[in-house]
Design a protein around this motif. Structure first.
Motif, PDB file in Angstrom:
ATOM      1  N   ARG A 218     -43.204 -13.386  13.454  1.00 59.56           N
ATOM      2  CA  ARG A 218     -42.326 -13.657  14.585  1.00 59.56           C
ATOM      3  C   ARG A 218     -42.106 -15.159  14.653  1.00 59.56           C
ATOM      4  NH1 ARG A 218     -44.540 -10.904  19.306  1.00 59.56           N
ATOM      5  NH2 ARG A 218     -43.114 -12.088  20.607  1.00 59.56           N
ATOM      6  N   ARG A 219     -41.057 -15.558  15.365  1.00 55.89           N
ATOM      7  CA  ARG A 219     -40.680 -16.970  15.296  1.00 55.89           C
ATOM      8  C   ARG A 219     -41.683 -17.880  15.995  1.00 55.89           C
ATOM      9  NH1 ARG A 219     -34.762 -18.391  17.188  1.00 55.89           N
ATOM     10  NH2 ARG A 219     -35.876 -18.933  19.089  1.00 55.89           N
ATOM     11  N   GLU A 220     -42.159 -17.443  17.156  1.00 55.54           N
ATOM     12  CA  GLU A 220     -42.990 -18.346  17.963  1.00 55.54           C
ATOM     13  C   GLU A 220     -43.732 -17.546  19.037  1.00 55.54           C
ATOM     14  OE1 GLU A 220     -39.959 -20.796  19.675  1.00 55.54           O
ATOM     15  OE2 GLU A 220     -39.084 -19.095  20.749  1.00 55.54           O
ATOM     16  N   VAL A 221     -44.678 -18.213  19.643  1.00 59.15           N
ATOM     17  CA  VAL A 221     -45.314 -17.651  20.842  1.00 59.15           C
ATOM     18  C   VAL A 221     -44.601 -18.249  22.045  1.00 59.15           C
ATOM     19  CG1 VAL A 221     -47.426 -17.532  22.221  1.00 59.15           C
ATOM     20  CG2 VAL A 221     -47.573 -17.470  19.732  1.00 59.15           C
ATOM     21  N   VAL A 222     -44.191 -17.388  22.952  1.00 59.57           N
ATOM     22  CA  VAL A 222     -43.616 -17.876  24.208  1.00 59.57           C
ATOM     23  C   VAL A 222     -44.728 -17.815  25.256  1.00 59.57           C
ATOM     24  CG1 VAL A 222     -41.873 -17.488  25.987  1.00 59.57           C
ATOM     25  CG2 VAL A 222     -41.324 -17.035  23.571  1.00 59.57           C
ATOM     26  N   VAL A 223     -45.075 -18.956  25.806  1.00 58.67           N
ATOM     27  CA  VAL A 223     -46.101 -19.022  26.857  1.00 58.67           C
ATOM     28  C   VAL A 223     -45.426 -18.609  28.161  1.00 58.67           C
ATOM     29  CG1 VAL A 223     -47.690 -20.532  28.099  1.00 58.67           C
ATOM     30  CG2 VAL A 223     -47.325 -20.857  25.643  1.00 58.67           C
ATOM     31  N   PHE A 224     -45.971 -17.543  28.762  1.00 60.85           N
ATOM     32  CA  PHE A 224     -45.323 -16.998  29.953  1.00 60.85           C
ATOM     33  C   PHE A 224     -45.648 -17.820  31.197  1.00 60.85           C
ATOM     34  CE2 PHE A 224     -45.654 -12.595  27.745  1.00 60.85           C
ATOM     35  CZ  PHE A 224     -44.451 -12.808  27.077  1.00 60.85           C
ATOM     36  N   GLY A 225     -44.994 -18.963  31.316  1.00 65.31           N
ATOM     37  CA  GLY A 225     -45.111 -19.758  32.527  1.00 65.31           C
ATOM     38  C   GLY A 225     -46.110 -20.892  32.398  1.00 65.31           C
ATOM     39  N   ASP A 226     -45.702 -22.092  32.881  1.00 69.23           N
ATOM     40  CA  ASP A 226     -46.637 -23.232  32.912  1.00 69.23           C
ATOM     41  C   ASP A 226     -46.666 -23.871  34.295  1.00 69.23           C
ATOM     42  OD1 ASP A 226     -44.181 -24.504  32.985  1.00 69.23           O
ATOM     43  OD2 ASP A 226     -44.733 -26.042  31.500  1.00 69.23           O
ATOM     44  N   ASP A 227     -46.263 -23.042  35.305  1.00 71.90           N
ATOM     45  CA  ASP A 227     -46.232 -23.582  36.672  1.00 71.90           C
ATOM     46  C   ASP A 227     -47.132 -22.786  37.610  1.00 71.90           C
ATOM     47  OD1 ASP A 227     -44.726 -21.269  36.590  1.00 71.90           O
ATOM     48  OD2 ASP A 227     -42.987 -22.091  37.642  1.00 71.90           O
ATOM     49  N   TYR A 228     -48.177 -22.175  37.044  1.00 70.22           N
ATOM     50  CA  TYR A 228     -49.168 -21.476  37.883  1.00 70.22           C
ATOM     51  C   TYR A 228     -50.184 -22.496  38.415  1.00 70.22           C
ATOM     52  CZ  TYR A 228     -47.636 -16.874  36.154  1.00 70.22           C
ATOM     53  OH  TYR A 228     -46.921 -15.750  35.873  1.00 70.22           O
TER      54      TYR A 228
END
Ligand code: NAD
Ligand code: WQD
Length: 343
Positions: A218-228
């Motif tokens: 897969r192309r990349e890991v998408v981090v689900f949110g950095d505003d927690y």
């Protein structure tokens, strides 16, 4: 009967946690029979177990929802003295789309199994529960006394209901003993690199997704949110090495064998350490030397902000301790992923 020669029925024995637990059970001297309808796995797991242990385990390809077939199977194995029940559907998103399929499979499967356990007088029963029963807990780490939140999904509800069914069962049939294990986030692979997680469809969990991105599947890991509201803004989880988790089952069976009749004890099985998504990525890069493609994306609806375990009860009553680190998780997952994706 010689205690070391007890025979354990492992439901879902071809799946991720089941197959690794079988390795540990064989290592501890148990005989094992697997029952798995292969809805989310293949019997390649049996080859892998054999490669690690030199032992061939039989899988009975039966759907737990088929009561007659299940009952006949118990008749064929009168030596079974304990059950470890992994078999379930586990995709949170799928359970929202197909709730009846999840209730049917996970609840009917459990009820059928307990009917057989009662009829064939199998006294020790271990049930796979999940930290998802805690939801967004107010106080961390969570202990077994932390109040449960309403389940976020039909999948999560099948785990809460499953726990209640087990409690009601032993209350009514006190000659049985039950252990409920609440897993946190199982990850990693056997040290040999010969067996690990082999998701049939697109992986949904972070560690296999990291592996696929590192391999270029897969192309990349998408981090689900950095505003927690966490130390780096990404969500916190408790990743537990699969072989540490596997060992908890052998200890749970030993505990159940000595527990007072009618007992139903619940245990957290987590590492006790919270790790953010960004820290997990850093652990991967540190322990493998491989650069991971990743980016920050939007939040995933329904995500718990932070959860990690207090495992004091498991340490005290089961004698269980997690021994492997986040780096061990990434290193072993990577060794397995490279081999598996090449096959
Ligand atoms: P898995 O999908 O790899 O294994 C489950 C196995 O059960 C599969 O091999 C599947 O074919 C089998 N199965 C499902 N329904 C069946 C049925 N009706 N009859 C016979 N076999 C059936 O999943 P896993 O990660 O090994 O999870 C094992 C258990 O642990 C599940 O109960 C799951 O809910 C629970 N759990 C998993 C996690 C996790 O993140 N992996 C976390 C907490 C709890
Ligand atoms: C871990 C962290 C994501 C993928 C699920 C089930 C739960 C239990 C364990 C069975 C989260 C983040 C993930 C990605 C990301 N299973 N993430 N990018 O959410 O803790 O729980 O598995 O009982 O019921 O809900 O596990 O592996 O999906 O996510 O940033 O592409 O990684 O937001 O913080 P989760 P997960």
């Amino acid at each position: 009967m010689d205690k070391q020669k007890k025979t354990i029925l492992v439901t879902g024995g071809c799946g991720y946690i089941g197959s690794h637990t079988i390795i540990d059970l064989l290592d501890k001297g148990y005989e094992v029979v697997s029952v798995d309808n292969l809805v989310n796995s293949t019997e390649d797991s049996l080859d892998r177990i054999e490669a690690v242990t030199g032992r061939r385990v039989v899988n009975e390809r039966i759907d737990l929802c088929d009561f007659d077939a299940l009952r006949q199977m118990f008749e064929r194995y009168p030596e079974v003295s304990g059950v470890v029940h992994f078999a379930a559907l586990k995709s949170v998103g799928e359970s929202v789309q197909q709730p009846l399929r999840y209730y049917e499979n996970n609840i009917t499967g459990l009820v059928n199994l307990l009917r057989c356990v009662r009829e064939f007088e199998v006294r020790e029963f271990v049930f796979s529960s999940s930290c998802s029963v805690y939801g967004n807990a107010e106080k961390l780490p969570v202990t077994e006394e932390t109040p449960l939140q309403e389940a976020e999904s039909p999948y999560g509800r099948t785990k809460q209901m499953g726990e209640d069914i087990c409690r009601d069962f032993v209350a009514a049939c006190p000659e049985h003993r039950c252990v409920l294990l609440r897993y946190f986030n199982p990850a990693g692979a056997h040290e040999s690199g010969l067996i690990g997680e082999a998701p049939g469809k697109e992986p949904e969990n972070l560690v296999p997704i990291i592996m696929d991105a590192a391999l270029g599947v897969r192309r990349e890991v998408v981090v689900f949110g950095d505003d927690y509201p966490t130390r780096d803004g990404s969500c916190i989880r408790d990743y537990i090495h699969i072989m540490d988790l596997a060992e908890a089952h052998s200890l749970a069976l030993a505990f159940a064998a000595k527990a007072p009749a009618g007992s139903c004890e619940v245990f957290n099985v987590g590492s006790g350490t919270g790790t953010t998504v960004l820290e997990a990525i850093a652990a991967f890069e540190r322990s493998t030397g491989v650069k991971l493609p990743w980016r920050i994306g939007p939040r995933r609806p329904g995500d718990v902000v932070a959860i990690y375990a207090n495992y004091d009860k498991a340490a005290r009553l089961l004698g269980w301790q997690p021994r492997r680190s986040m780096d061990d998780i990434m290193r072993t997952a990577w060794a397995w992923a490279r081999r598996w994706r090449k096959d």
